[in-house]
Write an enzyme that holds these catalytic residues in place. Structure first.
Site, PDB file in Angstrom:
ATOM      1  N   SER A 150       0.860  -1.188   0.000  1.00 46.68           N
ATOM      2  CA  SER A 150       0.000   0.000   0.000  1.00 46.68           C
ATOM      3  C   SER A 150       0.893   1.234   0.000  1.00 46.68           C
ATOM      4  O   SER A 150       2.026   1.175   0.517  1.00 46.68           O
ATOM      5  CB  SER A 150      -0.873   0.022   1.249  1.00 46.68           C
ATOM      6  OG  SER A 150      -1.536   1.275   1.369  1.00 46.68           O
ATOM      7  N   TYR A 163      -1.689  -0.333  10.609  1.00 47.91           N
ATOM      8  CA  TYR A 163      -1.870  -0.796   9.223  1.00 47.91           C
ATOM      9  C   TYR A 163      -0.658  -0.408   8.377  1.00 47.91           C
ATOM     10  O   TYR A 163      -0.109  -1.232   7.633  1.00 47.91           O
ATOM     11  CB  TYR A 163      -3.153  -0.186   8.643  1.00 47.91           C
ATOM     12  CG  TYR A 163      -3.375  -0.496   7.176  1.00 47.91           C
ATOM     13  CD1 TYR A 163      -3.910  -1.719   6.776  1.00 47.91           C
ATOM     14  CD2 TYR A 163      -3.058   0.433   6.185  1.00 47.91           C
ATOM     15  CE1 TYR A 163      -4.110  -2.005   5.435  1.00 47.91           C
ATOM     16  CE2 TYR A 163      -3.258   0.157   4.849  1.00 47.91           C
ATOM     17  CZ  TYR A 163      -3.788  -1.064   4.474  1.00 47.91           C
ATOM     18  OH  TYR A 163      -3.976  -1.347   3.134  1.00 47.91           O
TER      19      TYR A 163
HETATM   20  P1  NAD Z   1     -11.355  -5.817  -0.114  1.00 50.40           P
HETATM   21  O1  NAD Z   1     -11.798  -5.646   1.288  1.00 50.40           O
HETATM   22  O2  NAD Z   1     -12.387  -6.012  -1.171  1.00 50.40           O
HETATM   23  O3  NAD Z   1     -10.334  -7.046  -0.228  1.00 50.40           O
HETATM   24  C1  NAD Z   1      -9.700  -7.675   0.854  1.00 50.40           C
HETATM   25  C2  NAD Z   1     -10.059  -9.163   0.804  1.00 50.40           C
HETATM   26  O4  NAD Z   1      -9.239  -9.890   1.737  1.00 50.40           O
HETATM   27  C3  NAD Z   1     -11.536  -9.396   1.199  1.00 50.40           C
HETATM   28  O5  NAD Z   1     -12.122 -10.286   0.290  1.00 50.40           O
HETATM   29  C4  NAD Z   1     -11.404 -10.014   2.585  1.00 50.40           C
HETATM   30  O6  NAD Z   1     -12.485 -10.859   2.935  1.00 50.40           O
HETATM   31  C5  NAD Z   1     -10.092 -10.793   2.435  1.00 50.40           C
HETATM   32  N1  NAD Z   1      -9.503 -11.143   3.710  1.00 50.40           N
HETATM   33  C6  NAD Z   1      -9.374 -10.346   4.815  1.00 50.40           C
HETATM   34  N2  NAD Z   1      -8.788 -11.031   5.804  1.00 50.40           N
HETATM   35  C7  NAD Z   1      -8.503 -12.274   5.318  1.00 50.40           C
HETATM   36  C8  NAD Z   1      -7.901 -13.434   5.866  1.00 50.40           C
HETATM   37  N3  NAD Z   1      -7.452 -13.446   7.127  1.00 50.40           N
HETATM   38  N4  NAD Z   1      -7.777 -14.541   5.091  1.00 50.40           N
HETATM   39  C9  NAD Z   1      -8.227 -14.537   3.801  1.00 50.40           C
HETATM   40  N5  NAD Z   1      -8.831 -13.468   3.238  1.00 50.40           N
HETATM   41  C10 NAD Z   1      -8.961 -12.357   3.979  1.00 50.40           C
HETATM   42  O7  NAD Z   1     -10.471  -4.544  -0.445  1.00 50.40           O
HETATM   43  P2  NAD Z   1      -9.299  -4.336  -1.548  1.00 50.40           P
HETATM   44  O8  NAD Z   1      -9.163  -2.865  -1.692  1.00 50.40           O
HETATM   45  O9  NAD Z   1      -9.531  -5.148  -2.760  1.00 50.40           O
HETATM   46  O10 NAD Z   1      -8.032  -4.855  -0.734  1.00 50.40           O
HETATM   47  C11 NAD Z   1      -7.092  -5.757  -1.290  1.00 50.40           C
HETATM   48  C12 NAD Z   1      -5.710  -5.417  -0.789  1.00 50.40           C
HETATM   49  O11 NAD Z   1      -5.388  -4.092  -1.226  1.00 50.40           O
HETATM   50  C13 NAD Z   1      -5.532  -5.420   0.734  1.00 50.40           C
HETATM   51  O12 NAD Z   1      -4.326  -6.079   1.072  1.00 50.40           O
HETATM   52  C14 NAD Z   1      -5.446  -3.947   1.077  1.00 50.40           C
HETATM   53  O13 NAD Z   1      -4.669  -3.731   2.241  1.00 50.40           O
HETATM   54  C15 NAD Z   1      -4.808  -3.377  -0.163  1.00 50.40           C
HETATM   55  N6  NAD Z   1      -5.015  -1.931  -0.390  1.00 50.40           N
HETATM   56  C16 NAD Z   1      -6.262  -1.407  -0.580  1.00 50.40           C
HETATM   57  C17 NAD Z   1      -6.405  -0.042  -0.810  1.00 50.40           C
HETATM   58  C18 NAD Z   1      -7.765   0.599  -1.023  1.00 50.40           C
HETATM   59  O14 NAD Z   1      -7.841   1.856  -1.094  1.00 50.40           O
HETATM   60  N7  NAD Z   1      -8.832  -0.145  -1.161  1.00 50.40           N
HETATM   61  C19 NAD Z   1      -5.277   0.774  -0.843  1.00 50.40           C
HETATM   62  C20 NAD Z   1      -4.025   0.215  -0.642  1.00 50.40           C
HETATM   63  C21 NAD Z   1      -3.905  -1.158  -0.434  1.00 50.40           C
END
Ligand code: NAD
Length: 253
Positions: A150, A163
């Site tokens: 991130s 985080y």
């Molecule tokens: P999202 O919440 O749709 O995706 C996260 C997924 O991980 C979900 O499906 C959730 O159920 C799953 N998950 C959580 N804990 C888990 C576990 N212990 N075991 C298995 N699965 C688990 O949101 P996203 O934005 O698609 O996030 C994906 C990645 O991107 C994450 O690692 C997040 O930190 C990162 N990220 C997101 C953003 C943003 O703005 N959305 C920005 C930077 C980084």
């Protein structure tokens, strides 16, 4: 967009039932790869995601398991490798902010031991556990790992200081896993900026608007913008390893 012929290739995507993970699974399946979609065992979006990929003509299987629990993460990866028959790409994308509202750096009282435990177990240890369990299969296939870090891991405040620390850990782990698994396996990461996904942290309209105005490219990232770079790092980028690629439309520049 670059097109890939991934017939005969396989991938495991953690957190693959929503957001960036699902967009990645969809793109990989669309290029012909067989995709194992990891999801939390009680998440109904998991089987639904697999059905959507199959309905669209792709090859996909479910890989339920919690990457935040050591035994379950290892079991899930080994089962997915067995079901897929080989492993060319591990996308370690599962992650959580553990909070619905942003915790500003001075709000130290809101940073509890429980929050640390959840974030470390899922966002950082989960990435290590999956890499460790997948390493033999990835080495055999001369495959790759792409982790989801991130911009919070590159100096931004993020949803909480805990985080951000876990995502900075992912950047470091990516470098050392690249050392650990070379020369057979390349290991890279993406650092998304503000993404429109089902991410838990709620944005006010004002915050959303600011994130668009501050970005040089004047829009927020869509999950597909990240998926495109993940697929490139996984199946292109033959001489790239240990790197974290920022995908944020110029938000942090
Ligand atoms: P999202 O919440 O749709 O995706 C996260 C997924 O991980 C979900 O499906 C959730 O159920 C799953 N998950 C959580 N804990 C888990 C576990 N212990 N075991 C298995 N699965 C688990 O949101 P996203 O934005 O698609 O996030 C994906 C990645 O991107 C994450 O690692 C997040 O930190 C990162 N990220 C997101 C953003 C943003 O703005 N959305 C920005 C930077 C980084």
């Amino acid at each position: 967009m670059i097109s890939y012929d991934l017939a005969g290739k396989t991938a495991l995507v953690t957190g693959g039932a929503s957001g960036i993970g699902f967009a990645t699974a969809k793109m990989l399946a669309g290029f012909g790869a067989t995709v194992a979609v990891n999801h939390l065992p009680d998440d109904p979006r998991g089987p639904e995601a697999v059905d959507k990929l199959i309905d669209a003509g792709g090859k996909a299987i479910g890989a339920p398991g919690n990457v935040g629990e050591a035994d379950d993460a290892e079991r899930m990866v080994l089962q997915a490798v067995k079901d897929l028959g080989r492993l060319d790409l591990l996308v370690s994308n599962a992650g959580t902010p553990g909070t619905r509202r942003r915790i500003a750096p001075p709000e130290l009282d809101l940073i509890t031991e429980e929050l640390w435990s959840l974030l470390l177990a899922t966002n950082l240890l989960g990435v290590f556990r999956c890499a460790k369990a997948a390493a033999p299969a990835l080495k055999a296939a001369h495959g790759a790992i792409v982790n989801t870090a991130s911009i919070a891991g590159l100096g931004r405040a993020g949803s909480s200081l805990a985080y951000s620390a876990t995502k900075a850990g992912v950047v470091s782990l990516t470098q050392n896993l690249a050392r650990a698994l070379a020369p057979e396996v390349r290991v890279n990461a993406i650092a998304p900026g503000a993404v429109d996904s089902s991410w838990m942290v709620e944005w006010t309209n004002e915050e959303r608007q600011q994130s668009i105005e501050r970005a040089l490219l004047k829009r927020r990232c869509q999950p597909e913008d990240l998926a495109e770079v993940i697929v490139f790092l996984g199946f292109g980028a033959a001489m790239v390893t240990g790197q974290t690629i920022t995908v944020d439309g110029g938000l942090t520049l």
